[in-house]
Design a protein around this motif. Structure first.
Motif, mmCIF file in Angstrom:
data_model
loop_
_atom_site.group_PDB
_atom_site.id
_atom_site.type_symbol
_atom_site.label_atom_id
_atom_site.label_comp_id
_atom_site.label_asym_id
_atom_site.label_seq_id
_atom_site.Cartn_x
_atom_site.Cartn_y
_atom_site.Cartn_z
ATOM 1 N N GLY A 1 1.023 -0.920 0.275
ATOM 2 C CA GLY A 1 0.006 0.151 0.260
ATOM 3 C C GLY A 1 0.782 1.002 -0.053
ATOM 4 N N LEU A 2 1.544 1.689 1.003
ATOM 5 C CA LEU A 2 2.801 2.437 0.796
ATOM 6 C C LEU A 2 3.719 2.761 -0.565
ATOM 7 C CD1 LEU A 2 3.888 1.966 4.500
ATOM 8 C CD2 LEU A 2 2.414 3.423 3.458
ATOM 9 N N ARG A 3 3.411 1.392 -1.263
ATOM 10 C CA ARG A 3 4.965 1.679 -2.254
ATOM 11 C C ARG A 3 3.895 2.344 -3.083
ATOM 12 N NH1 ARG A 3 7.795 -3.232 -4.020
ATOM 13 N NH2 ARG A 3 5.944 -4.512 -3.291
ATOM 14 N N GLN A 4 2.311 2.083 -3.618
ATOM 15 C CA GLN A 4 1.726 2.908 -4.756
ATOM 16 C C GLN A 4 2.007 4.234 -5.087
ATOM 17 O OE1 GLN A 4 -1.644 0.055 -3.552
ATOM 18 N NE2 GLN A 4 -1.080 -0.596 -6.115
ATOM 19 N N HIS A 5 1.582 4.822 -3.943
ATOM 20 C CA HIS A 5 2.610 6.285 -4.312
ATOM 21 C C HIS A 5 3.890 6.643 -3.820
ATOM 22 C CE1 HIS A 5 -2.211 6.592 -5.608
ATOM 23 N NE2 HIS A 5 -2.065 5.746 -4.253
ATOM 24 N N PRO A 6 4.876 5.967 -4.159
ATOM 25 C CA PRO A 6 5.996 6.474 -4.239
ATOM 26 C C PRO A 6 6.734 7.983 -3.436
ATOM 27 C CG PRO A 6 6.261 5.682 -5.749
ATOM 28 C CD PRO A 6 4.738 5.034 -5.848
ATOM 29 N N GLU B 1 12.910 2.384 0.197
ATOM 30 C CA GLU B 1 12.555 1.672 -0.675
ATOM 31 C C GLU B 1 11.714 3.147 -1.169
ATOM 32 O OE1 GLU B 1 9.845 -1.968 -1.845
ATOM 33 O OE2 GLU B 1 9.153 -0.478 -0.534
ATOM 34 N N ALA B 2 11.463 4.396 -0.796
ATOM 35 C CA ALA B 2 11.236 4.994 -1.572
ATOM 36 C C ALA B 2 12.006 6.695 -1.781
ATOM 37 C CB ALA B 2 9.929 6.098 -0.400
ATOM 38 N N SER B 3 13.184 6.172 -0.746
ATOM 39 C CA SER B 3 14.092 6.965 -1.588
ATOM 40 C C SER B 3 14.964 6.707 -2.495
ATOM 41 C CB SER B 3 15.239 7.945 0.123
ATOM 42 O OG SER B 3 14.601 8.101 1.123
ATOM 43 N N VAL B 4 14.973 5.448 -2.276
ATOM 44 C CA VAL B 4 16.546 4.604 -3.286
ATOM 45 C C VAL B 4 15.913 4.827 -4.857
ATOM 46 C CG1 VAL B 4 17.401 2.861 -4.404
ATOM 47 C CG2 VAL B 4 17.362 3.195 -1.707
ATOM 48 N N ARG B 5 13.780 4.497 -5.100
ATOM 49 C CA ARG B 5 13.661 4.847 -5.881
ATOM 50 C C ARG B 5 13.689 6.033 -6.677
ATOM 51 N NH1 ARG B 5 8.889 0.852 -6.784
ATOM 52 N NH2 ARG B 5 10.696 -0.547 -5.723
ATOM 53 N N ALA B 6 13.374 7.153 -5.970
ATOM 54 C CA ALA B 6 12.756 8.784 -5.829
ATOM 55 C C ALA B 6 14.896 8.757 -6.848
ATOM 56 C CB ALA B 6 13.318 9.275 -5.424
ATOM 57 N N GLU B 7 15.240 8.608 -6.781
ATOM 58 C CA GLU B 7 16.841 8.721 -6.944
ATOM 59 C C GLU B 7 17.806 8.227 -8.037
ATOM 60 O OE1 GLU B 7 19.813 9.443 -4.279
ATOM 61 O OE2 GLU B 7 17.881 10.140 -2.819
ATOM 62 N N THR B 8 16.780 6.974 -8.261
ATOM 63 C CA THR B 8 17.093 5.587 -9.482
ATOM 64 C C THR B 8 18.941 4.917 -9.160
ATOM 65 O OG1 THR B 8 17.802 6.815 -10.937
ATOM 66 C CG2 THR B 8 15.745 6.013 -11.208
#
Lengths: 230, 230
Positions: B102-107, B163-170
């Motif tokens: 659920g949290l991953r749905q809107h990174p 997870e969100a931080s990392v994804r945000a910066e690829t």
DNA sequence: TCCTTATCCATACGTTGTACGATTATGTAC
DNA sequence: GTACATAATCGTACAACGTATGGATAAGGA
């Protein structure tokens, strides 16, 4: 030269000059004293008695200031390592407590730091050495050491995030929770309702310190179980 | 009336009107598509083909928009409860996985959501019911249920934040980490250095999914140990 | 019919981050 | 010494932001 006694142009040799470090230190002061929203480039420049645009000679933009602050906080972290004089789980707990304490030192920066750890992972990776050492002593395989350390770090991050958010709003968890749960239609959350009623107002008094300790114990117990399974 | 065919004043009866929900839905779209920084009151108004000031009739300020978004995401959460057909630890893990999903749905909203849980704890407290139920089945005392649930939630929050931080910066963790550690003077982090060398590049490939599972296993094992200790 | 209230629009103000260019000193090459 | 590239600062200016204020228009009950 409308400015109050301030010359334009490059400062003379003896005069003190601006520096990245001076800027970040001043910024940290502002954030600690008045919160992250009080940190503007103009305010920062005023604190340093300098023109706002002078800052850009040392840092490319405001984001860099914030990232620099996160870096600063992390660099200030020092996890103790009691060495082999204590059991591995106590060693692990001590390091974890120190990490939490470090993050708590600048509550107004918690969000910035926690969402920026990727950017400062140079420092992070070295800082966590006591974690790895304790887990190594516990008898975990290399891959398990990584996983366990990450789990522990994630827990501390989540915990600190909650701690910082709540503190920022001087939010009282316990009494609020009680009335809220009591107002619920019981069938929507039967277990919760029962627990709350069993505990009563006193039993609910939430305390961050004991909450943290409880998490640590659960985690070390879980890690010990991993070891035992071999 | 310079505006392009837009009348001023209250809309006529049939015409569609603005609403808090419509605003939040549009805001969520912007944040999902273009990130949290792209969300400005003006941009939001433009998306809704409405004057910026109209928004303030339905929400007091921008902070309320962000809080509303956090609320929206949380309200959209639904933790499954397989009931007693599976062991309690599997039940707990399923709920935890659903929470993470659920949290991953809107990174792009992760930070906002995670630092705002206090504000939405009405919803939170009810949402977590499956956690409480599973822990109850495990045989924990009321107070232990709370503590264990909080520990698990903190872990998920910390994990999701990363997870969100990392994804945000690829940001690619594994190869980066390897070169970084290799560049270190070995004595600064001997255990880390040894682990990294033992594992090699392949063994380091980090995978969020298995990292999460590993954390869940450690936590459930730790909880099980608590139970057994009686 | 009048009046209150709901809803939206237009204008405007203070603040923010920062682009651009001018100004003044430093340090090196000749 | 005398040029000259470079470093460090300041002054001005702009676009974009959140939102206070007030005016316009319609809805809906008295």
């Amino acid at each position: 030269m409308v400015n109050g006694g301030k010359r334009s142009g490059r400062p003379r040799a003896g005069e003190e000059r601006l520096s990245r470090d001076a800027i970040l230190t001043a910024a940290l002061g502002i954030v600690d004293d008045e919160g992250i929203d009080a940190l503007t480039m103009r305010r920062l420049a005023a604190t340093l008695k300098v023109n706002p645009m002078s800052l850009y000679h040392h840092l490319p933009n405001k984001a860099a200031v914030l990232a620099g602050l996160a870096e600063l906080v992390f660099a200030g972290l020092e996890l103790p390592d009691p060495g082999d004089s204590v059991p591995w789980d106590e060693q692990l707990k001590q390091a974890a407590r120190a990490y939490r304490d470090g993050l708590r030192q600048h509550p107004n920066l918690a969000l910035q730091v926690l969402s920026d750890t990727a950017a400062v992972s140079d420092v992070v990776v070295v800082t966590m050495e006591p974690f790895y050492r304790a887990l190594d002593r516990a008898g975990l395989a290399p891959r398990e050491i990584f996983e366990a350390a990450n789990t522990l770090i994630d827990f501390i991050h989540g915990f600190s995030l909650g701690e910082a958010s709540v503190r920022a709003e001087t939010f009282e968890l316990a009494p609020d929770l009680l009335t809220r749960v009591r107002a619920l239609p019981a069938h929507k959350a039967p277990t919760l309702t029962r627990i709350v009623n069993d505990l009563g107002a006193d039993g609910l008094a939430y305390d961050f310190d004991s909450g943290f300790e409880s998490g640590l114990s659960t985690l070390t117990a879980g890690i010990a179980a991993t070891v035992r399974r071999r």
